[in-house]
Design an enzyme around this catalytic site. Sequence first.
Site, mmCIF file in Angstrom:
data_model
loop_
_atom_site.group_PDB
_atom_site.id
_atom_site.type_symbol
_atom_site.label_atom_id
_atom_site.label_comp_id
_atom_site.label_asym_id
_atom_site.label_seq_id
_atom_site.Cartn_x
_atom_site.Cartn_y
_atom_site.Cartn_z
ATOM 1 N N HIS A 184 0.855 -1.341 -0.101
ATOM 2 C CA HIS A 184 -0.116 -0.126 0.054
ATOM 3 C C HIS A 184 0.690 1.332 0.029
ATOM 4 O O HIS A 184 0.542 2.306 0.546
ATOM 5 C CB HIS A 184 -0.960 0.315 1.261
ATOM 6 C CG HIS A 184 -1.940 -0.907 1.163
ATOM 7 N ND1 HIS A 184 -2.985 -1.190 0.698
ATOM 8 C CD2 HIS A 184 -1.751 -2.273 1.754
ATOM 9 C CE1 HIS A 184 -3.741 -2.096 0.641
ATOM 10 N NE2 HIS A 184 -3.166 -2.969 1.457
ATOM 11 N N ASN A 196 -10.295 -3.133 1.680
ATOM 12 C CA ASN A 196 -9.731 -3.204 0.305
ATOM 13 C C ASN A 196 -11.030 -2.884 -0.591
ATOM 14 O O ASN A 196 -12.253 -2.842 0.134
ATOM 15 C CB ASN A 196 -9.288 -4.519 -0.209
ATOM 16 C CG ASN A 196 -7.789 -4.699 0.141
ATOM 17 O OD1 ASN A 196 -7.176 -3.608 0.400
ATOM 18 N ND2 ASN A 196 -7.244 -5.766 0.597
ATOM 19 N N TYR A 241 0.124 -4.058 11.364
ATOM 20 C CA TYR A 241 -0.007 -2.738 11.078
ATOM 21 C C TYR A 241 0.502 -1.714 12.127
ATOM 22 O O TYR A 241 1.506 -0.768 11.411
ATOM 23 C CB TYR A 241 -1.442 -2.436 10.755
ATOM 24 C CG TYR A 241 -2.022 -2.962 9.372
ATOM 25 C CD1 TYR A 241 -1.957 -4.305 9.185
ATOM 26 C CD2 TYR A 241 -2.559 -2.020 8.627
ATOM 27 C CE1 TYR A 241 -2.342 -4.746 7.709
ATOM 28 C CE2 TYR A 241 -3.117 -2.535 7.241
ATOM 29 C CZ TYR A 241 -2.847 -3.828 6.782
ATOM 30 O OH TYR A 241 -3.609 -4.329 5.872
#
Length: 485
Positions: free
Chosen positions: A54, A127, A337
């Site tokens: 990303h 997504n 993350y």
Amino acid sequence: MSKRVLTTESGAPVADNQNSASAGVGGPLLLQDQHLLEKLARFNRERIPERVVHARGSGAYGHFEVTDDVTAFTHADFLSETGRRTEVFVRFSTVADSLGGADAVRDPRGFAVKFYTAEGNYDLVGNNTPVFFVKDPVKFPDFIHSQKRDPFTGRQEPDNVWDFWAHSPEATHQVTWLMGDRGIPASYRHMNGYGSHTYQWTNAEGEAFFVKYHFKTNQGVRSLSSEQAAEIAGNDPNSHQTDLLQAIERGVHPSWTLYVQVMPADEAADYRFNPFDLTKVWPHRDYPLQRVGRLVLDRNPDNVFAEVEQAAFSPNNFVPGIGPSPDKMLQGRLFAYADAHRYRLGVNHTLLAVNAPKATTARNYGRDGLMAVNSQGRYAKNYEPNSYDGPVETGRPLSAPLPVSGHTGTHEAPQHTKDDDFVQAGDLYRLMSEEERQRLVANIAGGLSQVSRDDVIEKNLAHFHAADPEYGRRVAEAVRALRED
């Protein structure tokens, strides 16, 4: 009106910003030129490590407004009443390419929403597809390595891409999505967004529900063919960024309607397939879409680096009334993350303006670390419990507890009566029109025909045959024709 004075970072006025200090006219430069050294040293450090995935992204601010009552399912404050508005920041992105990649490529798109709620920031990281390639996080690094540039050739290699998929039959559903007509959105405004994972909502009575999020674009879904995308990517690699920026600047504010699918928690164990499997969708006939609200983007960031590149989304940022599910991929991402942002941006990245709470104040005992600005005064303590009136725990869990049983160890996901890696891929294929099927087959064959090993090709063809015999036959014929040319 006099002009503002240019200064060094320490605030001293700069006498000359056009010429470096030298030993005489035309002589070598001087180490004592503090302004020159400061500028060069800062310039050398202007770039931070890009995201592993990303990396290429765009973002905008806006708001989310509740339009329908969902208090029967969650006691989340920002969803507590119709008409309630919450400020948001949304980041869109491609997945596999680097920061300098083109926007108009065949790749899933990230769709991440940060809700600045009065109970803390809630990050929903998803997504533009409702499913993913793998179902267990231990496979995620291998999957990404197969999609990234090859260590030897320095480019994305069809051999690597399709070899991983050949050994991962669970990817067949997402491959069908990716290679279909929605594989290349025309813009970020013209695509849907999905939470993809299964999450848990808890209502005020403590009842637990599992939910899936669906953001439906109000601009209509528009996509590009492979040929259109190649032309656009060559002419304007920043096409999606340009479109989003210019639309908002001219007052055309993109919006999405948020729906959720809601499954009572006690139905999960006996559902016909594993409802926490990220490679599968919940059919709408089983759990219809229920409208929640409207997401609107109406303000561009003033600085892309500060507000888009440094934006940090972590799916472990929950608020009361919302929590995780046993979705294995979600469980892995709860750690990964936030840890990625600590590496890229530092342990104090949550103090950056785009990441800090806006509707409340963060109060904790985190101190020090790189770029610390949270001393909180001479009397503040960095331990708890204490006798100095520091912040204390509430004793109220954010979401309902999940029951667990069995032995520790590595386990395959629990099998439900109709768990299968291919059924939903076949269902998706059969939903397509003849023209859509033709484009899907051509897109798959275009990549698969470039694979050098016959056994890898055959393994992939077997997956498409298992999804639907016609699907497999047409891909096999198309691959054969391309390899014979």
